[in-house]
Motif scaffolding. Structure first.
Motif, PDB file in Angstrom:
ATOM      1  N   LEU B   6       0.822  -1.212   0.000  1.00 19.74           N
ATOM      2  CA  LEU B   6       0.000   0.000   0.000  1.00 19.74           C
ATOM      3  C   LEU B   6       0.856   1.261   0.000  1.00 19.74           C
ATOM      4  CD1 LEU B   6      -2.877  -0.854   2.497  1.00 19.74           C
ATOM      5  CD2 LEU B   6      -2.988  -0.661   0.016  1.00 19.74           C
ATOM      6  N   PHE B   7       2.044   1.159   0.533  1.00 18.06           N
ATOM      7  CA  PHE B   7       2.896   2.339   0.632  1.00 18.06           C
ATOM      8  C   PHE B   7       3.682   2.623  -0.638  1.00 18.06           C
ATOM      9  CE2 PHE B   7       2.034   1.558   5.067  1.00 18.06           C
ATOM     10  CZ  PHE B   7       1.834   2.831   5.535  1.00 18.06           C
ATOM     11  N   VAL B   8       3.638   1.680  -1.562  1.00 23.99           N
ATOM     12  CA  VAL B   8       4.427   1.862  -2.785  1.00 23.99           C
ATOM     13  C   VAL B   8       4.085   3.167  -3.508  1.00 23.99           C
ATOM     14  CG1 VAL B   8       4.833   0.950  -5.093  1.00 23.99           C
ATOM     15  CG2 VAL B   8       5.023  -0.545  -3.114  1.00 23.99           C
ATOM     16  N   PRO B   9       2.792   3.491  -3.715  1.00 26.08           N
ATOM     17  CA  PRO B   9       2.499   4.767  -4.401  1.00 26.08           C
ATOM     18  C   PRO B   9       3.023   5.975  -3.640  1.00 26.08           C
ATOM     19  CG  PRO B   9       0.540   3.397  -4.304  1.00 26.08           C
ATOM     20  CD  PRO B   9       1.566   2.730  -3.445  1.00 26.08           C
ATOM     21  N   VAL B  10       2.909   5.939  -2.313  1.00 28.25           N
ATOM     22  CA  VAL B  10       3.393   7.077  -1.512  1.00 28.25           C
ATOM     23  C   VAL B  10       4.889   7.250  -1.695  1.00 28.25           C
ATOM     24  CG1 VAL B  10       3.605   8.020   0.804  1.00 28.25           C
ATOM     25  CG2 VAL B  10       1.587   6.703   0.177  1.00 28.25           C
ATOM     26  N   ILE B  11       5.607   6.141  -1.618  1.00 26.23           N
ATOM     27  CA  ILE B  11       7.066   6.199  -1.783  1.00 26.23           C
ATOM     28  C   ILE B  11       7.411   6.697  -3.181  1.00 26.23           C
ATOM     29  CG2 ILE B  11       9.167   4.800  -1.880  1.00 26.23           C
ATOM     30  CD1 ILE B  11       7.745   2.984   0.250  1.00 26.23           C
ATOM     31  N   PHE B  12       6.697   6.166  -4.163  1.00 27.08           N
ATOM     32  CA  PHE B  12       6.903   6.573  -5.547  1.00 27.08           C
ATOM     33  C   PHE B  12       6.699   8.081  -5.696  1.00 27.08           C
ATOM     34  CE2 PHE B  12       5.212   7.155  -9.900  1.00 27.08           C
ATOM     35  CZ  PHE B  12       6.316   6.708 -10.596  1.00 27.08           C
ATOM     36  N   PHE B  13       5.630   8.569  -5.103  1.00 28.72           N
ATOM     37  CA  PHE B  13       5.331   9.993  -5.176  1.00 28.72           C
ATOM     38  C   PHE B  13       6.402  10.828  -4.477  1.00 28.72           C
ATOM     39  CE2 PHE B  13       3.397  13.887  -3.581  1.00 28.72           C
ATOM     40  CZ  PHE B  13       2.918  14.418  -4.763  1.00 28.72           C
ATOM     41  N   ALA B  14       6.866  10.325  -3.339  1.00 27.17           N
ATOM     42  CA  ALA B  14       7.898  11.050  -2.595  1.00 27.17           C
ATOM     43  C   ALA B  14       9.168  11.184  -3.437  1.00 27.17           C
ATOM     44  CB  ALA B  14       8.202  10.332  -1.287  1.00 27.17           C
ATOM     45  N   ILE B  15       9.551  10.090  -4.097  1.00 30.45           N
ATOM     46  CA  ILE B  15      10.753  10.120  -4.939  1.00 30.45           C
ATOM     47  C   ILE B  15      10.577  11.112  -6.082  1.00 30.45           C
ATOM     48  CG2 ILE B  15      12.164   8.772  -6.534  1.00 30.45           C
ATOM     49  CD1 ILE B  15      11.622   6.343  -4.718  1.00 30.45           C
ATOM     50  N   LEU B  16       9.405  11.040  -6.708  1.00 31.39           N
ATOM     51  CA  LEU B  16       9.106  11.940  -7.818  1.00 31.39           C
ATOM     52  C   LEU B  16       9.154  13.389  -7.354  1.00 31.39           C
ATOM     53  CD1 LEU B  16       8.456  10.808 -10.583  1.00 31.39           C
ATOM     54  CD2 LEU B  16       6.076  11.411 -10.221  1.00 31.39           C
ATOM     55  N   GLY B  17       8.547  13.640  -6.197  1.00 35.50           N
ATOM     56  CA  GLY B  17       8.532  14.985  -5.633  1.00 35.50           C
ATOM     57  C   GLY B  17       9.943  15.491  -5.393  1.00 35.50           C
ATOM     58  N   PHE B  18      10.788  14.622  -4.872  1.00 37.32           N
ATOM     59  CA  PHE B  18      12.169  15.007  -4.597  1.00 37.32           C
ATOM     60  C   PHE B  18      12.906  15.359  -5.886  1.00 37.32           C
ATOM     61  CE2 PHE B  18      16.653  13.833  -4.079  1.00 37.32           C
ATOM     62  CZ  PHE B  18      16.993  14.708  -3.069  1.00 37.32           C
ATOM     63  N   VAL B  19      12.708  14.523  -6.898  1.00 36.05           N
ATOM     64  CA  VAL B  19      13.368  14.763  -8.186  1.00 36.05           C
ATOM     65  C   VAL B  19      12.927  16.103  -8.765  1.00 36.05           C
ATOM     66  CG1 VAL B  19      13.529  13.999 -10.587  1.00 36.05           C
ATOM     67  CG2 VAL B  19      13.729  12.333  -8.736  1.00 36.05           C
ATOM     68  N   PHE B  20      11.623  16.363  -8.729  1.00 35.64           N
ATOM     69  CA  PHE B  20      11.123  17.634  -9.271  1.00 35.64           C
ATOM     70  C   PHE B  20      11.650  18.805  -8.460  1.00 35.64           C
ATOM     71  CE2 PHE B  20       7.217  15.397 -11.195  1.00 35.64           C
ATOM     72  CZ  PHE B  20       7.968  15.085 -12.312  1.00 35.64           C
ATOM     73  N   TYR B  21      11.722  18.596  -7.127  1.00 33.12           N
ATOM     74  CA  TYR B  21      12.194  19.680  -6.278  1.00 33.12           C
ATOM     75  C   TYR B  21      13.638  20.068  -6.628  1.00 33.12           C
ATOM     76  CZ  TYR B  21      13.399  22.419  -2.200  1.00 33.12           C
ATOM     77  OH  TYR B  21      13.816  23.427  -1.389  1.00 33.12           O
ATOM     78  N   THR B  22      14.468  19.051  -6.827  1.00 34.59           N
ATOM     79  CA  THR B  22      15.869  19.347  -7.154  1.00 34.59           C
ATOM     80  C   THR B  22      15.983  20.030  -8.519  1.00 34.59           C
ATOM     81  OG1 THR B  22      16.170  17.175  -8.128  1.00 34.59           O
ATOM     82  CG2 THR B  22      16.829  17.422  -5.827  1.00 34.59           C
ATOM     83  N   MET B  23      14.963  19.822  -9.371  1.00 35.02           N
ATOM     84  CA  MET B  23      15.039  20.423 -10.709  1.00 35.02           C
ATOM     85  C   MET B  23      14.538  21.858 -10.729  1.00 35.02           C
ATOM     86  SD  MET B  23      14.448  17.183 -13.255  1.00 35.02           S
ATOM     87  CE  MET B  23      12.865  17.658 -13.688  1.00 35.02           C
TER      88      MET B  23
END
Lengths: 162, 182
Positions: B6-23
Motif C-alpha cells: 500500500l505504501f508503494v504509491p506514496v514512496i513513488f510519489f515522494a521520490i518523484l517529488g524530490f526529483v522535481f524539487y531538485t530540478m
C-alpha cells in the motif's frame, strides 16, 4: 484599382517578401553533394541558444555562426562525423538532435527492452504459481476437521452479532 | 506483505517529488560547458587596446581568473559591467575580457566611458575563439584556474549573488564576504 484592393495587394506582397528574406544565407557549394550534406547537417544540429530549433531554422546569431561553420567544414572536405564531433566538442551532446547511442543513451534505448524481457518471465511465473495454488485449494476441498472448525467460526460469528 | 504494498504509491510519489524539487533550481536554457575541466582552447589574437600585441592561451595561467565574454552590442554586458569593475577594483579579482564579435573602436570607447575591469581584453572579432569555447551568447563568464583549466562557466549577468554562490569558491585567496556590494 480601388484603394482597399491595392492596400490588401500590397499587404499580401509585403508578407511574401518578409518570409523569403527570413532565413536566406548565401553560401556557394562546390558540388551538389556538399549542399545536400549541409542541409542534412544543419537540420540535425540543435541551436544552443534557442534550444527547440535546429540551426537551419533558427534566426539566432549563434545559429547563423554555426551554419557558416558547417559550410566551412563541409567545403573543407570534412566528413559528416567530423563536423558533428567538431560541434559536440564545443557545445556538448546537447547540439545533436540524433544523439550517439552510448553512455546514458544506452539506458534510454535498451532499458525498456530489459524491463519487458525480465517482466514477462516474472509475470508468467506469478500467474502460474497463483493458478496452481487456486487449483490446489479447490480440488482438495476441506477435510472433516477443517469443516468442523469452519462451522465453529461461523457459529461464533453469528453469536457475536446477536 | 499487502500492507507494505500500500505504501508503494506514496514512496513513488515522494521520490518523484524530490526529483522535481531538485530540478526547480535548474535552468534548462543554461548549458553546461562542453569544455569543463579542459585546458582553455589555444588562440592567437590581438589585444583590444594595443592592436600590435598578440595574446595567446599562455596568458591565462598562474592564478585563478575570470574570462568574461563581452561586446558593446550586448545589453546584458552593460548591466553587469559595473559589478565587474567592482570585483576588479575592490576584490582584486583577475578578470580577462574576451571582446566577442565587436568593433575595436566602439569597444575601446566603452571601456573609457564605463571603466575597464580587465587586466587586458582579447579582441575576437570573428568569434573564432568564442566558437572554440562554445560561447552561445554574451555575456558568459568562465573560471580558469591557475593551470589554465576551465573550471566553471556562468551564462548571463554576473552579480553579487552569482559571485558569492558560483564564482568565489574558485578564488580561495579572495575573501568573498569582505566588502559589501556598493
Amino acid at each position: 484599382m480601388n484603394p482597399l484592393r491595392s492596400f490588401f495587394l500590397s499587404l499580401a506582397l509585403s508578407m511574401i517578401v518578409g518570409t523569403s528574406l527570413a532565413t536566406v544565407d548565401v553560401y556557394e557549394f562546390s558540388d551538389e553533394d556538399k549542399y545536400e550534406r549541409y542541409k542534412v547537417l544543419t537540420e540535425e544540429l540543435r541551436c544552443p541558444k534557442c534550444q527547440n530549433q535546429n540551426i537551419a531554422d533558427s534566426d539566432a546569431q549563434i545559429a547563423k555562426d554555426l551554419r557558416q561553420e558547417v559550410h566551412r567544414l563541409v567545403e573543407a572536405g570534412q566528413s559528416d562525423d567530423q563536423v558533428v564531433s567538431f560541434m559536440v566538442e564545443r557545445y556538448g551532446d546537447f547540439v545533436r538532435y540524433r544523439p550517439a547511442m552510448e553512455g546514458a543513451m544506452l539506458g534510454l534505448w535498451w532499458g525498456p527492452v530489459v524491463i519487458v524481457l525480465t517482466g514477462i518471465p516474472l509475470l508468467v511465473f506469478w500467474v502460474r504459481r497463483r493458478r496452481q495454488a487456486d487449483a490446489g485449494s479447490i480440488e482438495r476441498g476441506l477435510d472433516d476437521q477443517e469443516k468442523q472448525r469452519l462451522k465453529r467460526l461461523l457459529d461464533k460469528d453469528e453469536g457475536d452479532r446477536q | 506483505m499487502n500492507r507494505v504494498l500500500l505504501f508503494v504509491p506514496v514512496i513513488f510519489f515522494a521520490i518523484l517529488g524530490f526529483v522535481f524539487y531538485t530540478m526547480m533550481e535548474h535552468d534548462p536554457s543554461e548549458l553546461q560547458s562542453a569544455r569543463l575541466n579542459q585546458p582553455f582552447p589555444a588562440f592567437q589574437l590581438t589585444d583590444l587596446e594595443k592592436p600590435e600585441l598578440t595574446r595567446d592561451q599562455s596568458a591565462l595561467q598562474g592564478e585563478p581568473m575570470l574570462v568574461n565574454v563581452w561586446a558593446t552590442w550586448c545589453p546584458a554586458c552593460r548591466a553587469e559591467h559595473a559589478y565587474l569593475v567592482h570585483l576588479a577594483e575592490q576584490k582584486n579579482v583577475a578578470i580577462i575580457g574576451l571582446n566577442y564579435k565587436d568593433q575595436r573602436q566602439a569597444a575601446n570607447e566603452w571601456l573609457v566611458k564605463l571603466g575597464d575591469p580587465y587586466r587586458f581584453s582579447i579582441f575576437d572579432q570573428e568569434g573564432r575563439l568564442g566558437l572554440d569555447l562554445g560561447v552561445y551568447g554574451a555575456p558568459e563568464t568562465y573560471v580558469v584556474d591557475a593551470d589554465g583549466i576551465i573550471r566553471y562557466r556562468h551564462v548571463g549577468v554576473v552579480n553579487e549573488k552569482v559571485w558569492q554562490e558560483k564564482l568565489s569558491p574558485w578564488f580561495p585567496a579572495i575573501s568573498g564576504s569582505g566588502v559589501p556590494a556598493s
